[in-house]
Design a protein around this motif. Structure first.
Motif, PDB file in Angstrom:
ATOM      1  N   TYR A 156       2.804   3.070  -0.738  1.00  0.00           N
ATOM      2  CA  TYR A 156       2.315   3.769  -1.919  1.00  0.00           C
ATOM      3  C   TYR A 156       1.003   4.441  -1.521  1.00  0.00           C
ATOM      4  CZ  TYR A 156       5.366   0.933  -4.969  1.00  0.00           C
ATOM      5  OH  TYR A 156       6.426   0.332  -5.583  1.00  0.00           O
TER       6      TYR A 156
ATOM      7  N   GLN B 124       6.929   0.108   3.460  1.00  0.00           N
ATOM      8  CA  GLN B 124       6.948   0.960   2.273  1.00  0.00           C
ATOM      9  C   GLN B 124       5.514   1.262   1.843  1.00  0.00           C
ATOM     10  OE1 GLN B 124       6.175  -0.522  -1.052  1.00  0.00           O
ATOM     11  NE2 GLN B 124       6.222   1.504  -1.956  1.00  0.00           N
TER      12      GLN B 124
ATOM     13  N   THR C 278       7.043   5.984  -0.925  1.00  0.00           N
ATOM     14  CA  THR C 278       7.580   5.905  -2.280  1.00  0.00           C
ATOM     15  C   THR C 278       6.795   6.839  -3.192  1.00  0.00           C
ATOM     16  OG1 THR C 278       8.337   3.653  -1.935  1.00  0.00           O
ATOM     17  CG2 THR C 278       8.060   4.356  -4.212  1.00  0.00           C
TER      18      THR C 278
ATOM     19  N   PRO D   8      12.064  -2.820  -0.332  1.00  0.00           N
ATOM     20  CA  PRO D   8      10.718  -3.362  -0.524  1.00  0.00           C
ATOM     21  C   PRO D   8      10.537  -3.888  -1.940  1.00  0.00           C
ATOM     22  CG  PRO D   8      10.676  -0.960  -0.572  1.00  0.00           C
ATOM     23  CD  PRO D   8      12.072  -1.358  -0.188  1.00  0.00           C
ATOM     24  N   THR D   9       9.968  -5.075  -2.061  1.00  0.00           N
ATOM     25  CA  THR D   9       9.712  -5.678  -3.366  1.00  0.00           C
ATOM     26  C   THR D   9       8.307  -6.255  -3.380  1.00  0.00           C
ATOM     27  OG1 THR D   9      10.618  -7.838  -2.697  1.00  0.00           O
ATOM     28  CG2 THR D   9      12.147  -6.261  -3.693  1.00  0.00           C
ATOM     29  N   GLY D  10       7.613  -6.095  -4.488  1.00  0.00           N
ATOM     30  CA  GLY D  10       6.266  -6.623  -4.616  1.00  0.00           C
ATOM     31  C   GLY D  10       6.251  -8.028  -5.187  1.00  0.00           C
TER      32      GLY D  10
ATOM     33  N   SER E  48       6.815  -4.233   1.276  1.00  0.00           N
ATOM     34  CA  SER E  48       6.132  -3.405   0.285  1.00  0.00           C
ATOM     35  C   SER E  48       4.624  -3.416   0.492  1.00  0.00           C
ATOM     36  CB  SER E  48       6.449  -3.923  -1.124  1.00  0.00           C
ATOM     37  OG  SER E  48       5.647  -3.285  -2.091  1.00  0.00           O
TER      38      SER E  48
END
Length: 412
Positions: free
Chosen positions: A162, A160, A188, A106-108, A135
């Motif tokens: 948060y 993913q 995460t 996952p990448t923002g 993400s």
């Protein structure tokens, strides 16, 4: 020595001219033989703020450097006289077969790197038969990614999470992901607050980008990026309202430093699929998560982007696998820049790996075609390394195939 003039039919096999490639993008990507080659192309084509967000780490970037050094310090120990005419790179991962031993992490802010963003990553992953992770900070919606990489066509999507201070909004995302067919939740846990990403501070990294004389000057030689940025849907987070400020301010506003193991159990009870916990950095936490019954852990220091001088996941791997590897899947990310790195991780016991920067370098270098090229490069390197080590399947990789040449060891 007798000499003679060459005959045309003798010269013909020696003079095979390469067919010209008309597309500049295709020429660039074909010339890229390593992920580092893609990185250099990406650096030339992407404005500094966006490139540095991908490329950089926290504080002095010591964690990132050490993670890469750890893979560089591996010695491979091949076996000889083995039939390696075919190799099998597939593996069962969290309930389903995948074609390769790596997935997309996952990448923002992904559409800031290149306008195709998550859709390029998801469709490339689906074509390659590997999972794509979206993400919470992604710039394409949960539903759009699911439509681009549908389960019915062999696609596999992970979400993913948060945990935000607003728990209802967090769980609304979880519910949307479940309804859209995502099979794994990546919780995460290593971002109670934002790391000190100094490159971003110096570059004035904001969403959307802050236009300063320096920003404009840096963008002039990169017109393609700006054309795509200005002629596509305005950049926004798919999972939250618009934001105007620095990345660090956003993270500190959103993320909840009070999250505990009890919260993890609460999340797990509400998710119908597999649960993996990403950001594990100690043997004690790995043990506790195994006891908690999660399906997988991801050894990761967030790509060196959170706590600088954090443990190197690759160094931590053998002890964690020995302790809990029979109870859950142990995955690994951080520092992976080649197929050799992936094979080394698997030999040391990792069940699966995730690539973040390597995928983004391909994306910035050439959109979807660049992601395909990154996957192609890594696949070729994995297969070649397996053959040179004398193994046909991933299960044949063992610790004896690698020697970890540590440059760092605890004192005392």
């Amino acid at each position: 020595m007798k000499r003679q003039l060459p005959k045309p039919h003798d010269l013909a096999p020696l003079l095979v001219f390469k067919r010209p490639t008309l597309s500049p993008r295709d020429r660039r990507l074909a010339a890229a033989l390593t992920i580092e080659d893609l990185r250099l192309i990406a650096k030339r084509r992407t404005p500094r703020a966006a490139f540095d967000y991908t490329d950089g780490g926290a504080d002095g970037e010591v964690s990132l450097a050490r993670a890469r050094e750890a893979f560089g310090d591996v010695q491979f120990n091949p076996s000889i006289l083995r039939d390696v005419s075919t190799v099998d790179t597939s593996r069962e991962v969290l309930g389903s077969r995948v074609s390769l031993p790596f997935g997309i992490a996952p990448t923002g802010f992904t559409r800031m790197m290149q306008a195709e963003g998550e859709i390029a990553g998801a469709t490339a992953a689906g074509a390659a038969g590997i999972p794509f992770s979206l993400s919470t900070m992604g710039t394409t919606s949960i539903e759009e990614v699911a439509a681009a990489n549908p389960v019915g066509n062999g696609g596999r999507n992970w979400f993913q999470l948060y945990m935000w201070k607003d728990r209802d909004r967090s769980m609304a995302l979880v519910d949307r992901a479940a309804k859209a067919g995502y099979d794994t939740l990546l919780v995460t846990v290593d971002v109670p607050v934002a790391g000190a990403r100094l490159r971003d501070v110096r570059n004035g990294m904001t969403i959307p980008p802050t236009l300063t004389p320096r920003t404009v000057a840096n963008a002039i030689p990169r017109p393609a990026w700006w054309f795509n940025f200005l002629t596509t849907e305005p950049l926004a987070f798919a999972s939250l309202d618009s934001w105007s400020g620095t990345v660090a301010d956003l993270l500190d506003t959103m993320f909840d430093p009070t999250v505990t193991y009890e919260d993890l159990a609460w999340i797990r009870d509400q998710w119908p699929g597999k649960v993996a916990v990403k950001g594990v950095q100690s043997l004690a936490d790995a043990r506790r998560l195994a006891d908690a019954g999660v399906d997988a852990i991801v050894l990761s220091n967030h790509g060196g982007r959170q706590l600088d001088r954090a443990p190197v996941p690759f160094h931590l791997l053998p002890s964690v696998v020995h302790e809990v590897g029979s109870e859950l899947e142990v995955h690994l990310d951080t520092g992976i820049m080649s197929g050799q790195d992936i094979v080394a991780a698997l030999a040391h016991g990792a069940h699966f790996t995730l690539i973040g920067r390597a995928y983004l370098y391909g994306l910035m270098a050439g959109g979807r075609a660049g992601v395909d090229r990154a996957i192609e490069i890594l696949t070729g390197q994995v297969e070649r390394t397996m053959r040179l080590l004398g193994v046909q399947t991933l299960d044949e990789l063992e610790p004896s195939h690698v020697t970890m040449l540590r440059r760092l060891a605890p004192l005392g």
